[in-house]
Each structure stands twice: as C-alpha cells, then as structure tokens.
Design an enzyme around this catalytic site. Structure first.
Site, mmCIF file in Angstrom:
data_model
loop_
_atom_site.group_PDB
_atom_site.id
_atom_site.type_symbol
_atom_site.label_atom_id
_atom_site.label_comp_id
_atom_site.label_asym_id
_atom_site.label_seq_id
_atom_site.Cartn_x
_atom_site.Cartn_y
_atom_site.Cartn_z
ATOM 1 N N SER A 23 26.330 22.381 46.582
ATOM 2 C CA SER A 23 27.511 21.882 45.888
ATOM 3 C C SER A 23 27.255 21.739 44.385
ATOM 4 O O SER A 23 26.199 21.296 43.957
ATOM 5 C CB SER A 23 27.896 20.515 46.465
ATOM 6 O OG SER A 23 29.027 20.015 45.782
ATOM 7 N N LYS A 47 32.177 22.793 45.194
ATOM 8 C CA LYS A 47 32.081 21.844 44.083
ATOM 9 C C LYS A 47 32.635 20.484 44.514
ATOM 10 O O LYS A 47 33.676 20.429 45.181
ATOM 11 C CB LYS A 47 32.879 22.402 42.898
ATOM 12 C CG LYS A 47 33.034 21.451 41.725
ATOM 13 C CD LYS A 47 31.721 21.170 41.051
ATOM 14 C CE LYS A 47 31.836 20.011 40.063
ATOM 15 N NZ LYS A 47 30.535 19.517 39.620
ATOM 16 N N LEU A 75 31.388 15.589 37.926
ATOM 17 C CA LEU A 75 32.391 15.875 38.962
ATOM 18 C C LEU A 75 33.702 16.449 38.436
ATOM 19 O O LEU A 75 34.781 16.074 38.879
ATOM 20 C CB LEU A 75 32.697 14.601 39.771
ATOM 21 C CG LEU A 75 31.547 14.054 40.621
ATOM 22 C CD1 LEU A 75 31.969 12.746 41.297
ATOM 23 C CD2 LEU A 75 31.104 15.057 41.677
ATOM 24 N N ASN A 128 29.363 12.647 49.433
ATOM 25 C CA ASN A 128 28.442 12.444 48.318
ATOM 26 C C ASN A 128 28.415 10.969 47.941
ATOM 27 O O ASN A 128 29.392 10.444 47.404
ATOM 28 C CB ASN A 128 28.907 13.305 47.141
ATOM 29 C CG ASN A 128 27.972 13.244 45.955
ATOM 30 O OD1 ASN A 128 26.928 12.584 46.000
ATOM 31 N ND2 ASN A 128 28.325 13.932 44.887
ATOM 32 N N CYS A 131 26.055 10.801 43.406
ATOM 33 C CA CYS A 131 26.207 11.477 42.122
ATOM 34 C C CYS A 131 25.749 10.557 40.998
ATOM 35 O O CYS A 131 26.289 9.465 40.828
ATOM 36 C CB CYS A 131 27.649 11.905 41.863
ATOM 37 S SG CYS A 131 27.795 12.743 40.267
ATOM 38 N N GLY A 219 16.056 21.853 40.154
ATOM 39 C CA GLY A 219 15.208 23.012 39.864
ATOM 40 C C GLY A 219 13.826 22.859 40.496
ATOM 41 O O GLY A 219 13.530 21.842 41.130
ATOM 42 N N GLY A 247 15.284 22.329 44.460
ATOM 43 C CA GLY A 247 14.317 23.250 43.877
ATOM 44 C C GLY A 247 13.980 24.479 44.687
ATOM 45 O O GLY A 247 12.974 25.133 44.423
ATOM 46 N N GLY A 268 20.595 25.937 44.930
ATOM 47 C CA GLY A 268 21.500 25.580 43.838
ATOM 48 C C GLY A 268 21.070 26.142 42.506
ATOM 49 O O GLY A 268 21.440 27.256 42.129
#
Lengths: 307, 251
Positions: A23, A47, A75, A128, A131, A219, A247, A268
């Site tokens: 997402s 998203k 968001l 979620n 966030c 990452g 990651g 992602g």
C-alpha cells in the site's frame, strides 16, 4: 527444476503467488499496469483510503537515506467513495486479489469504510493503525493495545464476510502486545511492518529535508527489523497469518520473511528503482523453493530453525 | 507509453564545468518536449534521478544535467558504450506546435528542455536564457540556430545583461506581446516571476516544475505540487509542465 506451487492462503483468501504490491507504493495499479499485466501479482494493496478525500502533506515528502527512503505523504487519496466508483472497477479487470487499505480518524470511521468496501466487494481489508504521517488516529491506534483492539473490533463488525487484516507499526516497544490485542479482537490476519519513524537534516540549511520534519523509513535498511518483528509476532500468535513487508527487493528477502512466519510478502519501496521488482521477487522465491527441493512455496512459512 | 530500457550512451561531453550533455540510444521511445527520463544512477542510490529531455531525433535522445550530488556525479562519469537503466518517457510536457510563436524563458539547468520547444517551432521563438555566471552558459549556439532571437542574462553580469531573465522578458513583452505562450523552466522564484509577468501581459504561460521524486510514474505521490484550487497534484505525472494559472505560487 521441479514445478513449484506458488499459491498461498492469507486469512482464507487464496493468492496465486505470495507477492503483493504494498500500500502507498502502487497507487491503484494504473501506473504499473502500463508495464505488465497486474494479474501477475498475488495481490494489490491499494493506496491508503480515508472516509473523505485528503490532499496529504506539503512537499518535500521524500528523502533518500542510506539504503532507504523517508516519506511523509500523509495519506493523500480520493476518499473511499471515489475509490469504489472509479478505481475498483479498473482493478477488478485483473486476475489478482484486491486489498483495500483504510485509515480512520475514529473507530466509527473504520467501521463505515469497512461496510462500504465489503458491499463493493474487495478481497481483503487492511486496517492501517500505523501511519506515522497523520496527526489524528493513525499511529495512535497502533501503539496502544486497547485502541488497536477497539478499531479491530469495529472493523470486524462491519466487514461482513471480508477478512480483516490489521497493519502493525514497528514504532512500539513490544509489537506482540499489539498483535495479541488485534488477534483477541478478531483480526483474521496481520500485516507488518509499516514504516519506522525517521528524520534527515540538511547540514547546510539546518532544515529537515521533509517539510513535516519527520517521516516513515522504508527500503532495504528496514528488512532486518521486519524479519525480527514478523518472527516475534508469528511466535506470539502462531494461528494468525501474516503479510510480511519491509525492505523486500529480492527473492531471498521474501524467503526470510516467510521463514520468519509470513504467509505472503509485500513489495513496496523496491518498485521505485524497478517497476518489475514484485515479479522478480516472485521468480526469486520460486527459484529458492526449487533449489531447496520444495514442491510448494508455502512450506517456507514459519520454517526458520532458531538457535 | 513509458517503458524501462537499457540505453546505450553514444556521446558524453561537458558543456561547461558543471553541466554534462549525454546522447542515448533509446530505440522505440518517442518522447515529447518537456518530458523526462527517470535514470538509475548506480547501485548505491536507491532512487532514480529525474533528468529532463533536451532533444530527440529518431532513436537518439539527448539529456543535459548538472552534477548536484552522488547520483548525478555517478551519471556524469558514465562513458560512451556503457548502458543506463532508463524509465521513460515520463510526465506531461510542453505542447508546442510548429506554427506557434513562443517566448522561452529558461534559468540555469532549466534551459535544456526548452531547446526541444525551440526546434519544434523552429524560427518562431524568442529565447531568454539566464545563468548565474558566464562560466555556466550552455546551448547558446543551438538556441541561436533555431530561434528568431536569443537574449542572455547573468546574475553577476559576466555574460549578457546583468540581472534576471524576468527583467529581460518584461522588456520584450512591453514591445511585443504577440506570443502563443510563454514557456518557462528554472528555479521556482524565477517561475513565479515569469508567471506574474505573463498574467500581467495577458499571455498564456506554461511552467515546468521540480520536486523531490520517488517512483516517477505517479504511484507513490511524493512529488506534490500545491495547486491554486487547494488540491495537490504530482510533478511526475500531472506535470512537470503545468499551466501557470493552476499553480499556487504562495505555497
């Protein structure tokens, strides 16, 4: 090499392969759909949606860090109704699972969104509660077990037959507390990890790169944290399926998350360097399973041999 | 349609101590003016670097960029014969037509994408090109070869008029406002001044914006640009070229 069965199950939903687009990195699929058939993916987490349209945070919203990125998008999305009317029909053309990711300001908002999405027909709802880039709700729900339970319960009550997967934050002292709270409140699956809060400063201007000062780190830099947390959560609530993320950019990263306990994995940040990253992760997983003589990739799940 | 492609470098030259011109074999990629390429700059950089397209001709595409950090430093060192991992062409560019008469206003590394516009409307354009100083000048001969007129300004007066491009653009518009549009690319304060100027003289204006970018294709939503109507659009997909009236210049 022998044929490897790539199918996995996530909260009773069968995915044709374990690789899901994460997402917030894949929009609603249209952009990457220009590069390949979205039906190649096990699933797409869209998203993050909110009850009404959000424009998100001011730019800059991204900073590159050693083997990672910080983001503070906040968001930005067209709202759940516009998603259902304009984006869901597009996604439904493809032979892949559609996972709706939702964030609410109140438990009631989560419930309302679940009701709409369940009626519209998505395969899974990712709640979620983690966030780091919004003021109200968001991370607060993901750092306090009683709030996580309340939101999970509200989502479950309104999601009908659609399974509810709760997305956990790594920005906590003990992630298993939140995992147990969500599990006890009826979560059908868990997904982890969301981004880690971070900051980068330009030493010449003495300004943070991000306009919001801080953001969420993702990452390759976060992979070991994700593997550790998936392992801890899988050990704490072994009956709950896990969508592991954080990651992943190759098959070996995905295999680590699966061995730690994930049933499926999301890709992602790796997309930003390589639009084909999810397909490469899928092929890499298949190669690893084949090399190890496995006839199905799902036998990796939880098969770590800890000391 | 954007594609990912390994592109061979057929030329790499310095335009000045700061700027590099590179020609790539891009095969079936057919870019429009003002679009960009998203280029992988080695394994050490997680994100690609957006580089504007300067010019294109039958399979050969030219980019011009300045060395600003590790990514562009890596890129500048690539030699003829090496391959680059390229995503493109991306973004919404300048829409020019061959019969149009454009006032092109470029500042620094914002100048290269305007060359394609100048060539598309060959002979009809007036270019105003600004540099920090004369040693940063680039592409002057190429603009001169396809523009009706080229004016140069530099911040320190070491080349052309001392001052900013918007002053020169104002002088031009005061005597001649019969332009199809003003097309501008450069630093944000320059774009803001040019947008005000175009509005004052009643000439349509398109600006090419810059923002820190992630995916480059419109999926990750990081490269937000504040719009006058309160929404946030995205430089990589909705832009980089926007109508100047759309942009919230006070954001």
């Amino acid at each position: 090499m022998p044929e490897v069965d790539l199918r996995v199950s996530l909260a009773g939903v069968e995915l044709k392969n374990p690789v899901v687009a994460a997402s917030g990195t894949f929009g609603f699929g249209r952009e990457y759909g220009q590069f390949y058939d979205l039906g190649e993916l096990g699933g797409i987490c869209v998203k993050g949606l909110t009850a009404t349209r959000r424009e998100g945070n001011p730019a800059p919203r991204i900073a590159e860090t050693p083997m990672g990125i910080l983001n503070s998008v906040g968001l930005q999305n067209p709202g759940v109704d516009a998603f259902i009317a304009e984006e869901l029909p597009f996604l439904r053309q493809f032979d892949t699972r559609v996972i709706a990711n939702i964030s609410g300001n109140t438990p009631e908002e989560y419930g309302e969104m679940c009701e709409k999405l369940s009626a519209a027909g998505v395969d899974l709802i990712e709640v979620n509660i983690s966030c780091p880039n919004v003021k109200a709700g968001g991370l607060a729900y993901g750092t306090r077990p009683e709030l996580a339970a309340e939101v999970t319960g509200e989502a479950k009550r309104h999601a009908g037959k659609v399974p509810v997967m709760v997305k956990l934050s790594p920005n906590v002292t003990d992630i298993t507390e939140i995992a147990r709270a969500a599990a006890d409140a009826g979560a059908d699956a868990l997904s982890l990890i969301n981004t880690l809060r971070g900051m980068r400063i330009d030493v010449d201007t003495r300004r943070p790169i991000l306009k919001m000062n801080t953001g969420g780190l993702s990452g390759p830099a976060v992979l070991p944290v994700a593997v550790r947390m998936v392992w801890e959560v899988h050990t704490a609530v072994p009956h709950l399926p896990i969508l592991g993320m954080g990651g992943v950019s190759g098959g070996e990263d995905a295999a680590q998350l699966m061995l730690a306990g994930a049933s499926a994995v999301a890709v992602g940040t790796a997309l930003f360097a390589d639009p084909y990253a999810p397909l490469k992760v899928r092929d890499g997983l298949r190669d690893i399973a084949a090399r190890q003589g496995l006839d199905k990739v799902r036998s990796l799940t939880g098969a770590v041999r800890p000391w | 349609m954007p594609m990912q492609r390994q592109c061979k470098i057929v030329q790499n030259s310095r335009l000045n101590p700061y700027a590099v011109s590179m020609v790539l074999e891009v095969g079936e990629m057919v870019p429009g003016t003002g679009q960009f390429l998203h280029i992988k700059c080695g394994d050490g950089q997680l994100l690609r670097r957006p580089i504007s397209i300067c010019d294109w001709q039958e399979g050969l595409l030219r980019i011009v960029f300045e060395v600003r950090g590790e990514g562009t430093a890596w890129l500048a060192e690539r030699r003829r014969g090496e391959y680059l991992d390229v995503l493109g062409p991306l973004g919404h560019g300048f829409e020019t037509n061959a019969k149009g008469r454009y006032l092109l206003v470029g500042g620094g590394i914002g100048i290269p994408p305007l060359l394609g516009c100048a060539r598309n409307a060959s002979g009809n354009c007036t270019a105003v090109l600004g540099f920090r100083s004369g040693d940063r000048a680039m592409l002057l001969g190429e603009f001169a070869s396809c523009c009706a007129s080229v004016r140069v300004a530099s911040d320190d007066g070491s080349m052309g008029v001392r001052g900013f491009v918007d002053q020169v653009a104002r002088e031009i518009l005061e005597t001649d406002r019969d332009f199809t549009a003003v097309l501008a690319c450069g630093p944000r304060p320059m774009l803001k001044s040019v947008a005000q100027l175009a509005r004052e003289f009643g000439v349509p204006c398109k600006v090419s914006m810059e923002e820190r970018m992630g995916c480059g294709v419109g999926a990750c939503l990081v490269c937000a640009c504040d719009m006058a109507d309160g929404t946030r659009k995205h430089v990589c997909k909705d832009g980089p070229v926007f109508d100047a009236e759309e942009v919230d210049w006070d954001a």
